[in-house]
Design a protein around this motif. Structure first.
Motif, short mmCIF file in Angstrom:
data_model
loop_
_atom_site.label_atom_id
_atom_site.label_comp_id
_atom_site.label_asym_id
_atom_site.label_seq_id
_atom_site.Cartn_x
_atom_site.Cartn_y
_atom_site.Cartn_z
N HIS A 48 -51.81 -33.89 55.90
CA HIS A 48 -51.56 -33.10 54.69
C HIS A 48 -52.89 -33.07 53.94
N ALA A 49 -53.44 -31.85 53.78
CA ALA A 49 -54.77 -31.72 53.20
C ALA A 49 -54.79 -30.68 52.09
N ILE A 50 -55.62 -30.95 51.10
CA ILE A 50 -55.95 -29.97 50.08
C ILE A 50 -57.47 -29.95 49.99
N THR A 51 -58.05 -28.78 50.23
CA THR A 51 -59.50 -28.66 50.21
C THR A 51 -60.01 -28.64 48.77
N LYS A 52 -61.29 -28.78 48.61
CA LYS A 52 -61.91 -28.71 47.28
C LYS A 52 -61.66 -27.37 46.61
N SER A 53 -61.46 -26.31 47.42
CA SER A 53 -61.19 -24.98 46.85
C SER A 53 -59.70 -24.76 46.58
N GLY A 54 -58.87 -25.78 46.86
CA GLY A 54 -57.45 -25.70 46.57
C GLY A 54 -56.57 -25.19 47.69
N GLU A 55 -57.16 -24.91 48.85
CA GLU A 55 -56.37 -24.47 50.01
C GLU A 55 -55.58 -25.65 50.56
N LYS A 56 -54.32 -25.41 50.90
CA LYS A 56 -53.47 -26.47 51.46
C LYS A 56 -53.30 -26.24 52.96
N ALA A 57 -53.19 -27.35 53.67
CA ALA A 57 -52.97 -27.28 55.12
C ALA A 57 -52.11 -28.44 55.56
N ASP A 58 -51.11 -28.14 56.38
CA ASP A 58 -50.34 -29.15 57.09
C ASP A 58 -50.67 -28.96 58.56
N VAL A 59 -51.21 -29.98 59.16
CA VAL A 59 -51.79 -29.89 60.50
C VAL A 59 -51.11 -30.91 61.41
N ARG A 60 -50.53 -30.44 62.50
CA ARG A 60 -49.93 -31.36 63.47
C ARG A 60 -50.99 -32.20 64.16
N PHE A 61 -50.63 -33.46 64.43
CA PHE A 61 -51.53 -34.30 65.21
C PHE A 61 -50.73 -35.17 66.15
N ILE A 62 -51.44 -35.65 67.16
CA ILE A 62 -50.96 -36.75 67.98
C ILE A 62 -52.12 -37.73 68.11
N HIS A 63 -51.82 -38.99 67.89
CA HIS A 63 -52.80 -40.06 68.03
C HIS A 63 -52.36 -40.98 69.16
N LEU A 64 -53.28 -41.33 69.99
CA LEU A 64 -53.05 -42.30 71.05
C LEU A 64 -53.90 -43.52 70.73
N TRP A 65 -53.22 -44.61 70.41
CA TRP A 65 -53.89 -45.87 70.07
C TRP A 65 -53.84 -46.82 71.26
N THR A 66 -54.89 -47.57 71.45
CA THR A 66 -54.92 -48.67 72.41
C THR A 66 -55.03 -49.97 71.62
N VAL A 67 -54.18 -50.93 71.99
CA VAL A 67 -54.14 -52.23 71.32
C VAL A 67 -54.63 -53.29 72.30
N ARG A 68 -55.48 -54.18 71.80
CA ARG A 68 -55.95 -55.30 72.60
C ARG A 68 -56.03 -56.53 71.71
N ASP A 69 -55.39 -57.59 72.14
CA ASP A 69 -55.41 -58.87 71.41
C ASP A 69 -55.01 -58.70 69.95
N GLY A 70 -53.99 -57.88 69.71
CA GLY A 70 -53.47 -57.71 68.36
C GLY A 70 -54.33 -56.87 67.43
N LYS A 71 -55.27 -56.12 67.98
CA LYS A 71 -56.16 -55.26 67.20
C LYS A 71 -56.15 -53.84 67.77
N LEU A 72 -56.36 -52.87 66.89
CA LEU A 72 -56.51 -51.48 67.33
C LEU A 72 -57.95 -51.29 67.79
N VAL A 73 -58.12 -50.90 69.07
CA VAL A 73 -59.46 -50.84 69.65
C VAL A 73 -59.90 -49.43 70.02
N HIS A 74 -58.94 -48.49 70.11
CA HIS A 74 -59.32 -47.13 70.52
C HIS A 74 -58.31 -46.14 69.96
N LEU A 75 -58.83 -45.06 69.39
CA LEU A 75 -58.02 -43.93 68.94
C LEU A 75 -58.50 -42.68 69.65
N ARG A 76 -57.56 -41.96 70.23
CA ARG A 76 -57.82 -40.60 70.73
C ARG A 76 -56.94 -39.68 69.90
N GLN A 77 -57.55 -38.70 69.26
CA GLN A 77 -56.84 -37.80 68.38
C GLN A 77 -56.84 -36.40 68.97
#
Length: 130
Positions: free
Chosen positions: A88-117
Motif C-alpha cells: 500500500h503506497a502513497i507517492t509524494k505527489s499523492g498518487e495511491k497504489a495497491d500492488v500485489r506481491f509474493i515474497h519467498l523467504w528462506t529461514v536458517r537457524d531461526g533467522k531470515l536469510v534470503h528474500l526473493r520478491q
C-alpha cells in the motif's frame, strides 16, 4: 492449525511493520534481498545494512507512505515461507497504489536469510510517474 516455527517467524516481521527491534532479532546480518526487475531500485542487495541504505534509503524518499500487508502464509519442508499480499503506497505527489506481491523467504537457524520478491511493478511505476 498453528503456524510452523518458520511461518511464525515471518509473520512476526509483517505484524511488526518491520520494527527495528524485531528486524534486529530475526533478520540475518548477511541477508540476501532480491527485488524483481522493474520495481523501483530493483536488484540484489547483500547484507541488512545495504538493504536499509541502498534499497529503502533510495526508495522511501519517493513515498509519503509505503507498507506491506501480508494476507496469506505458506511454508514448505525446505525452510521456505511464501507470503502473498499487497503493498500500500502513497507517492509524494499523492498518487495511491495497491500492488500485489509474493515474497519467498528462506529461514536458517531461526533467522531470515534470503528474500526473493515478485510484484506488479507496473502499477507502482505508474503511480510514481503520475
Amino acid at each position: 492449525m498453528s503456524d510452523s516455527p518458520n511461518t511464525a517467524l515471518v509473520r512476526r516481521l509483517y505484524d511488526s511493520g518491520m520494527a527495528p527491534e524485531v528486524t534486529a532479532e530475526i533478520i540475518s546480518p548477511d541477508l540476501v534481498w532480491d527485488i524483481t526487475p522493474g520495481f523501483p531500485h530493483s536488484g540484489v542487495y547483500h547484507g541488512w545494512d545495504s538493504v536499509g541504505r541502498d534499497f529503502f534509503g533510495r526508495m522511501m524518499p519517493d513515498f509519503e507512505s509505503f507498507s506491506a500487508g501480508a494476507e496469506e502464509f505458506f511454508a514448505d519442508d525446505e525452510n521456505h515461507v511464501f507470503v502473498y499480499g499487497n503493498y500500500h503506497a502513497i507517492t509524494k505527489s499523492g498518487e495511491k497504489a495497491d500492488v500485489r506481491f509474493i515474497h519467498l523467504w528462506t529461514v536458517r537457524d531461526g533467522k531470515l536469510v534470503h528474500l526473493r520478491q515478485a510484484a506488479d511493478s507496473h502499477v507502482l511505476q505508474q503511480a510514481l510517474n503520475g
